[in-house]
Structure formats: C-alpha cells, structure tokens
Design an enzyme around this catalytic site. Structure first.
Site, PDB file in Angstrom:
ATOM      1  N   GLU A 202       3.747  20.888 -11.399  1.00  0.00           N
ATOM      2  CA  GLU A 202       3.383  21.115 -12.801  1.00  0.00           C
ATOM      3  C   GLU A 202       2.243  22.125 -12.873  1.00  0.00           C
ATOM      4  OE1 GLU A 202       2.546  17.027 -14.274  1.00  0.00           O
ATOM      5  OE2 GLU A 202       3.461  16.534 -12.335  1.00  0.00           O
TER       6      GLU A 202
ATOM      7  N   HIS B 115       7.514  19.335 -17.072  1.00  0.00           N
ATOM      8  CA  HIS B 115       7.462  18.227 -16.121  1.00  0.00           C
ATOM      9  C   HIS B 115       8.815  18.020 -15.424  1.00  0.00           C
ATOM     10  CE1 HIS B 115       6.125  14.445 -14.358  1.00  0.00           C
ATOM     11  NE2 HIS B 115       4.924  14.626 -14.898  1.00  0.00           N
TER      12      HIS B 115
ATOM     13  N   ASP C 276      -0.059  13.134  -5.573  1.00  0.00           N
ATOM     14  CA  ASP C 276      -0.126  13.208  -7.034  1.00  0.00           C
ATOM     15  C   ASP C 276      -1.465  13.821  -7.377  1.00  0.00           C
ATOM     16  OD1 ASP C 276       0.347  13.015  -9.718  1.00  0.00           O
ATOM     17  OD2 ASP C 276       0.334  10.827  -9.811  1.00  0.00           O
TER      18      ASP C 276
ATOM     19  N   HIS D  69      -0.670  12.820 -20.532  1.00  0.00           N
ATOM     20  CA  HIS D  69       0.388  13.694 -21.054  1.00  0.00           C
ATOM     21  C   HIS D  69       0.461  13.720 -22.576  1.00  0.00           C
ATOM     22  CE1 HIS D  69       1.473  14.558 -17.073  1.00  0.00           C
ATOM     23  NE2 HIS D  69       2.382  13.619 -16.861  1.00  0.00           N
TER      24      HIS D  69
ATOM     25  N   ARG E  72      -4.185  13.820 -17.129  1.00  0.00           N
ATOM     26  CA  ARG E  72      -5.021  12.707 -17.588  1.00  0.00           C
ATOM     27  C   ARG E  72      -6.325  13.173 -18.226  1.00  0.00           C
ATOM     28  NH1 ARG E  72      -2.154  11.347 -13.150  1.00  0.00           N
ATOM     29  NH2 ARG E  72      -1.097   9.318 -13.213  1.00  0.00           N
TER      30      ARG E  72
END
Length: 357
Positions: free
Chosen positions: A322, A184, A256, A110, A85
């Site tokens: 990631e 990803h 996350d 992304h 982000r």
C-alpha cells in the site's frame, strides 16, 4: 486484441443504490475489473510465462460479500480519508482536537467504519491514445467520520497497452484537514486462491522502516533495515524470515509495517517494490510518488472468507503493498505531513506494472 472498457450492473445496496462493474482490457493480454462500490479492484487477470491467464487479485464474487465482509481486509478498495492507523483515534490540527471512530482497538483504521471503501463512487470512462481508464469521483462532506472539511476526491484508474495499471489520486478541501489515500489490493502472482505467497521474492527500495508498538502504531524514528528480517533491499522470499524470532514480526504476526522509500526526488515517481513468483514467472513492479509503502502479508486471513475462485483465504494467501504516507502522521511531527489546506491539492500517483520473466 483491442483495448476496451465495458460496464455491467453488479447489484444494488439495501437503499437501492446501483453498483456497476467496469471491465478494462489492455489489448495486450491483461484485464482489470473495477467496482463503483469502494472503487474496488475486483480482479486483475494477467498471463504467466506460458501465456496462461489467471486472476492474481484477492476479492469476492458478489456485492453482498464486499458489503458484509470487506470491512476487515478491504480487498482492492480505495482507502480514505486516512489510510492506515491514527493512534487513539484522535489528532490535533491548528489547535483543535478531532476524535474519530475507534475501529481497530483504540485506534482509527483506514478512515473509520464508514471510510471511502464503503462509498459508491460516480464513474465515467476516460479514453487515451494507448490506454483505457475510469475516473471515480466522491465528495466527503465536512464531518464525515468526524474529519474536518469537505473533501472532493478523484481517483483515476488507467490500464495501458504496456500492462500497467496506473492510479492517480487528486483531492481538494474547503477547510484544513488530513488526507492519506491508497489502494488496498492483495496479490498472489501464482493465482488467487492457489495457496500462500511465501515463495514470492520481494525487493523493496527502502533502507529504513517504522517499528511499531503492540497496537501497530509507529514508535520512535525510522530504523535501518540492515541486519534485520526487514531488509528487502535485495530480493528475499516472503517466507524466508517471516517466522524469525524478531519482536516486530511477533507483534504483527508477520510483516505489517511501513517502509520508508529511498526517494532521490520526493514527489516524483520512484521505484518502490519488485515482486516475482518463480513458478508462473509473473513480475509486479510498483512505482509511486508516495514516501512510504505498507507491506502486509495477509497475517489475519483465517480461512473464514471465500474468494472469487471459490476457495478459502488463509494466513499468508496474499500480500499488499500500500503506497502511502506514514501511519499516524498527524500525531508524529517528524513524519511527512498529511495536512491539506484550502487552495492546495493532494496529488499522488502509483503505477503497478505487470510482466513475466
């Protein structure tokens, strides 16, 4: 079994652009399928402790699924120009402010809606002594998704006889810009479509992580993981603390978050993560030159997507690790820089090693 690399058509886009699928075999029981659309890792087939093969990567069976449904999950895709982000979809570089598409609330996520995951990459095979590989090339023109500079990008996937999938990123620019590239892929080491991953045991080589606000943008300095549900410096199952009454877990509906890797030698390959699945015995070990890794536990999978095996993906049915620079780095001076200038190159390597134990 010999190492092989084969190509087959995988469909065409509405504008007539052809998409191919390349199949790489390691010669040691592992097979990986990669699409030229989005540089997507469609499947990863590995044996369990009893020698039984299964696809352990989440994805879709057909090109139209990736085109129409992969904008949210980004299964298996190359992410760029900027992974993760950017707050309020804007950043300032050398005194000039650039405004990006807001595709995640008020943030850019992304690389925007037309990011690298939506592009068709040029492909060519790469042969090695004990490996097979695929080189993908894409040139992002100045102003694409409002990013400055023409960015020339190469992503090389290499599958070794030792069942390692190596991903090497290289990029150059003709104007100052920002770059953050990753892959990803989502994994379920028990097998794609077999249920949740909460029993997987995870170790992360990270003593700090970056707490986030309600928009999942990092706030403040990296925080120690010790004494929190974010402490994976020793093995813990994903589901062990995911429902703990922790504000950060409530914000993200699970994990996350970006974890700050403990790197004794920055820019050298460093062990980032180790994941084991008790029933199958499969093991995934990840090493990277990147300073961080985003650990995501499939919190927003809601049963509306049908995977390659014909089953619906629900919350927690896969995890992603990631490797990356930190989220919102262009707006966070204390984070490692993601600025790339003419005459410099962005170079990054991540290795996924698959085995059984």
């Amino acid at each position: 079994m010999n190492r092989t690399l084969t190509r087959q058509p995988f469909g065409t886009l509405e504008d007539g652009t052809a998409v191919d699928r390349y199949t790489l075999t390691s010669g040691n029981g592992m097979r990986v399928r990669i699409l030229t659309y989005g540089g997507i890792v469609q499947t990863v087939e590995t044996p369990d402790r009893h020698g039984r093969d299964a696809n352990i990567a989440l994805g879709f069976p057909a090109l139209e699924d990736y085109v129409g449904k992969n904008g949210g999950p980004c299964f298996g895709a190359v992410i760029g120009r900027y992974a993760n982000r950017i707050a309020k979809a804007r950043f300032t570089l050398d005194g000039e402010t650039y405004r990006l598409a807001a595709n995640n609330g008020e943030n850019s996520l992304h690389g925007g809606p037309g990011g690298f995951n939506t592009k068709v990459w040029k492909a060519r095979p790469v042969e090695g002594g004990d490996s097979v590989g695929l080189r993908l090339d894409y040139t992002s023109v100045d102003g694409e998704e409002n990013f400055p500079g023409t960015l020339t990008t190469t992503v090389t996937y290499t599958l070794t006889r030792g069942n390692e999938l190596r991903i090497e990123y290289h990029a150059t620019t003709d104007q100052p810009t920002i770059v953050n590239l990753t892959n990803h892929s989502y994994f379920n080491l028990a097998g794609e479509g077999t249920g949740d991953v909460y029993g997987h045991r995870v170790t992360l080589n990270a003593s700090r992580y970056t707490p986030v606000n309600a928009a999942l943008i990092p706030v403040g300095e990296p925080a120690p993981v010790k004494g929190t549900p974010f402490d994976f410096t020793s093995p813990h199952s994903i589901g062990e603390r995911i429902r703990a009454h922790d504000p950060q877990l409530l914000i993200a509906q699970g994990y996350d978050h970006n974890f700050v890797l403990d790197q004794p030698h920055p820019s050298r390959l460093t062990e980032a993560a180790r994941v084991t699945e008790p029933r199958s015995g499969r093991v995934l070990e990840i090493s990277t030159t990147e300073p961080g890794v985003q650990f995501y536990t499939g919190n927003f999978l809601d049963g509306s997507l049908i995977g390659t095996g014909g089953r619906a993906y629900r919350q927690g049915d896969g995890f992603a690790l990631e490797t990356q620079h930190f989220p919102d780095s262009p707006n966070q001076p204390g984070f490692p820089s993601t600025v790339l200038r003419p005459g410099e190159s962005f170079d990054s390597t991540t290795v996924y090693a698959f085995s059984t134990g």
